[in-house]
Write a protein that holds these residues in place. Structure first.
Motif, PDB file in Angstrom:
ATOM      1  N   GLY A 119       0.792  -1.223   0.000  1.00 41.83           N
ATOM      2  CA  GLY A 119       0.000   0.000   0.000  1.00 41.83           C
ATOM      3  C   GLY A 119       0.823   1.271   0.000  1.00 41.83           C
ATOM      4  N   GLY A 120       2.147   1.148   0.053  1.00 38.69           N
ATOM      5  CA  GLY A 120       2.998   2.329   0.043  1.00 38.69           C
ATOM      6  C   GLY A 120       3.476   2.664  -1.359  1.00 38.69           C
ATOM      7  N   GLY A 135      -9.908  -2.452  -5.519  1.00 34.42           N
ATOM      8  CA  GLY A 135     -10.620  -1.177  -5.480  1.00 34.42           C
ATOM      9  C   GLY A 135      -9.718   0.007  -5.193  1.00 34.42           C
ATOM     10  N   PRO A 138      -5.404   5.135  -6.272  1.00 30.56           N
ATOM     11  CA  PRO A 138      -4.221   5.839  -5.743  1.00 30.56           C
ATOM     12  C   PRO A 138      -4.293   7.359  -5.848  1.00 30.56           C
ATOM     13  N   GLY A 141      -5.648   8.457  -2.675  1.00 26.90           N
ATOM     14  CA  GLY A 141      -5.054   7.969  -1.439  1.00 26.90           C
ATOM     15  C   GLY A 141      -5.603   6.653  -0.939  1.00 26.90           C
ATOM     16  N   LEU A 142      -6.323   5.948  -1.783  1.00 28.99           N
ATOM     17  CA  LEU A 142      -6.757   4.596  -1.401  1.00 28.99           C
ATOM     18  C   LEU A 142      -5.775   3.640  -2.069  1.00 28.99           C
ATOM     19  N   THR A 143      -4.752   3.261  -1.327  1.00 32.59           N
ATOM     20  CA  THR A 143      -3.616   2.575  -1.946  1.00 32.59           C
ATOM     21  C   THR A 143      -3.397   1.165  -1.421  1.00 32.59           C
ATOM     22  N   ALA A 144      -4.150   0.736  -0.423  1.00 29.35           N
ATOM     23  CA  ALA A 144      -3.846  -0.556   0.198  1.00 29.35           C
ATOM     24  C   ALA A 144      -5.034  -1.504   0.086  1.00 29.35           C
ATOM     25  N   ALA A 146      -6.400  -3.207   2.295  1.00 26.73           N
ATOM     26  CA  ALA A 146      -7.332  -3.030   3.423  1.00 26.73           C
ATOM     27  C   ALA A 146      -8.468  -2.084   3.040  1.00 26.73           C
ATOM     28  N   GLY A 147      -8.165  -1.102   2.192  1.00 27.91           N
ATOM     29  CA  GLY A 147      -9.198  -0.174   1.751  1.00 27.91           C
ATOM     30  C   GLY A 147     -10.320  -0.880   1.012  1.00 27.91           C
TER      31      GLY A 147
END
Lengths: 387, 138
Positions: A119-120, A135, A138, A141-144, A146-147
């Protein structure tokens, strides 16, 4: 066609955080243990099925080179956890079709060293055209991953009235299993208060809804029934399988049709095609002594239970209450503690646990008289193992 | 309006370029099938509903509702650390397809599934991105 494939050896490295060894070193330890377990030699391995290649893990050719293997069948999926079942299935296809005699399924992770990929900025996964496969978005800011699980759970809560207090039963049950397992990384009991006060990571998911970040390796050795007769262990049969589901009605971290991404918003009960694994195995869902699933995030357990019809749409948050999926429950789930509390070895820690259960060597976690167990994920693939 | 440098930008492809060109003009454009009339997202090379090649780009209303959302509390990505906590939502457009974007000017209590929102466009690093704002009553 039923596969002619059995698991004859399992091995693992230690599981832990910030282990000094490389992935290849952890994998070598696990492979040595699996070979010794099976009564096989390194030279007997002529197939590889790898689940997590570069950049998270090593690639098949590097494994073969590093371990001095001479390989004639290879399967390697891209770097996602979702391919646990598929990697085992590929091993089953290969030995069934005579493309290999013994396939080593090797999974070795150093998640603590490779955190930047999760996610980084090093996570190139989310930067593909139209975002990532969980989903990810990026630019916002939804990059991981878990999102993606949080997107699914938020809507699930809205539709069905599930609450954080109910979701807590998943990580608490996994922890209860882990308390019986000396290999587990998390050995402290988890209370509802512990869960509710754990920090929010991506609302509605808290820290304890997210899998461990750790290092470790597991190897499973797959061969045919005939070859297994000469070997040391009672073979564990791959009795039924079904593949990963994909399409506009599917989102990796939501029930089919629930309304994430381009899903229609019409979630229905499990259909015949969702349950074909039981037909292949010649078994009923009720024959499963336990269920094993990819619990990278606690909602995935709910969605997997609905996917395979253990309960109806929207019912899983209630289904998991009262210890039903915990030790001694009606349907124990991930009896070694899963990715949430044992270790995140991309599901192979649970595959190894299934083998121990069917051999009757699961120690304090042993389910009495376990004869059939299911691996199944919320993205629809499954493997039934029998003794 | 400019937002911090260092955040990832969308990847422009031959299939989605008209979407991003539309954003630059302040228009939310959807690939739409001339055979079955259905719009779709994300932009693809064919209609995913009827597999037709006959796609045209039509302007959407820019209105929709939140179908799901998250609030990010963890700094996975350094460029977003200063924004924490921030939301990312999926918006079901009134035309049907869903789009992912941040809802601006929204407190946690403003975020709920079914909430009407309308599109706004903001420039960032040479590209214009769609965002949404809670809709005001008509």
């Amino acid at each position: 066609m039923k596969p002619n494939a059995v698991i004859v050896g399992i091995g693992a490295s230690e599981f832990g955080r910030s282990l000094p060894q490389s992935q290849l070193a952890l994998g070598a330890t696990a492979l040595k243990h699996a070979l010794a377990d099976a009564g096989l030699e390194r030279e007997d391995v002529d197939g590889l099925s790898l689940h997590l290649g570069w950049p998270l893990g090593s690639d098949y050719d590097r494994y073969a080179e590093a371990y001095g293997l001479d390989i004639r069948y290879v399967n390697q999926t891209w770097l996602h956890g979702r391919f646990t079942g598929q990697s085992l299935q590929s091993a089953a296809f290969a030995v069934s079709a005579g493309l290999a005699d013994v396939v080593a399924c090797i999974t070795a992770v150093s998640f603590t060293r490779e955190r930047g990929f999760l996610g980084g900025p090093g996570d190139v996964e989310g930067n593909r055209e139209e975002g990532g496969s969980h989903g990810e978005a990026p630019p916002y800011g939804l990059t991981a991953p878990a999102g993606g699980a949080a997107l699914g759970m938020q809507r699930y809560m809205h539709l069905y009235g599930a609450t954080p207090e109910k979701l807590a039963a998943v990580p608490m049950s996994m922890r209860a299993h882990a308390l019986r397992n000396e290999r587990a990384i998390m050995r402290k009991p988890m209370t509802l208060d512990d869960y509710m006060t754990s920090r929010m990571v991506v609302d509605p998911l808290r820290l304890f809804d997210c899998s461990l970040i750790n290092d470790g390796a597991v190897v499973a050795l797959v061969t045919t029934e005939e070859r297994a007769r000469d070997l040391r262990q009672k073979p564990v049969r791959i009795a039924g399988m079904q593949g990963i589901r994909a399409g506009r009605e599917e989102f990796i971290f939501a029930p089919r049709g629930m309304g994430i991404n381009q899903q229609s918003g019409r979630q229905g009960p499990a259909r015949a095609v969702d349950l074909e694994i039981y037909r292949m195995a010649g078994l009923e869902r009720s024959d499963m002594a336990a269920f094993y699933t990819y619990d990278a995030f606690s909602p995935l357990v709910l969605f997997a239970l609905e996917r395979f019809g253990f309960c109806g749409p929207g019912e899983a948050a209630d289904f998991v209450q009262g210890g039903r999926i915990g030790p001694g429950g009606e349907l124990p789930v991930n009896t070694s503690g899963g990715l949430l509390s044992e270790a995140h070895v991309a599901g192979w820690n649970s595959i190894a646990e299934m083998v121990r259960q069917l051999r009757g060597t699961a120690g304090a976690s042993q389910i009495p008289d376990a004869r059939a167990l299911q691996w199944g994920t919320c993205w629809g693939d499954g493997v039934i193992l029998t003794s | 309006m400019q937002i911090d440098y260092g955040k990832p930008l969308p990847r422009i492809s031959p299939d989605n370029a008209p979407f991003w060109e539309g954003c630059r003009e302040g228009r939310l454009m959807l690939p739409t099938c001339e055979d079955c009339d259905a719009p779709h997202l994300p932009p693809g090379p064919v209609c995913p509903h009827c597999f037709s090649d006959r796609l045209v780009w039509r302007e959407a209303s820019g209105r929709g509702t939140i179908s799901t959302f998250v609030v990010v509390h963890k700094a996975w990505f350094p460029a977003f650390a200063a924004d924490l906590p921030y939301n990312v939502a999926q918006i079901e457009l009134s035309e049907g397809p869903r789009l992912t974007a941040t809802i601006l000017d929204a407190e946690r209590s403003d975020l709920f599934i079914g909430r009407p929102v309308t599109v706004v466009f903001l420039a960032r690093d040479g590209i214009v991105l769609p965002y949404f704002r809670p809709a005001t009553a008509d």
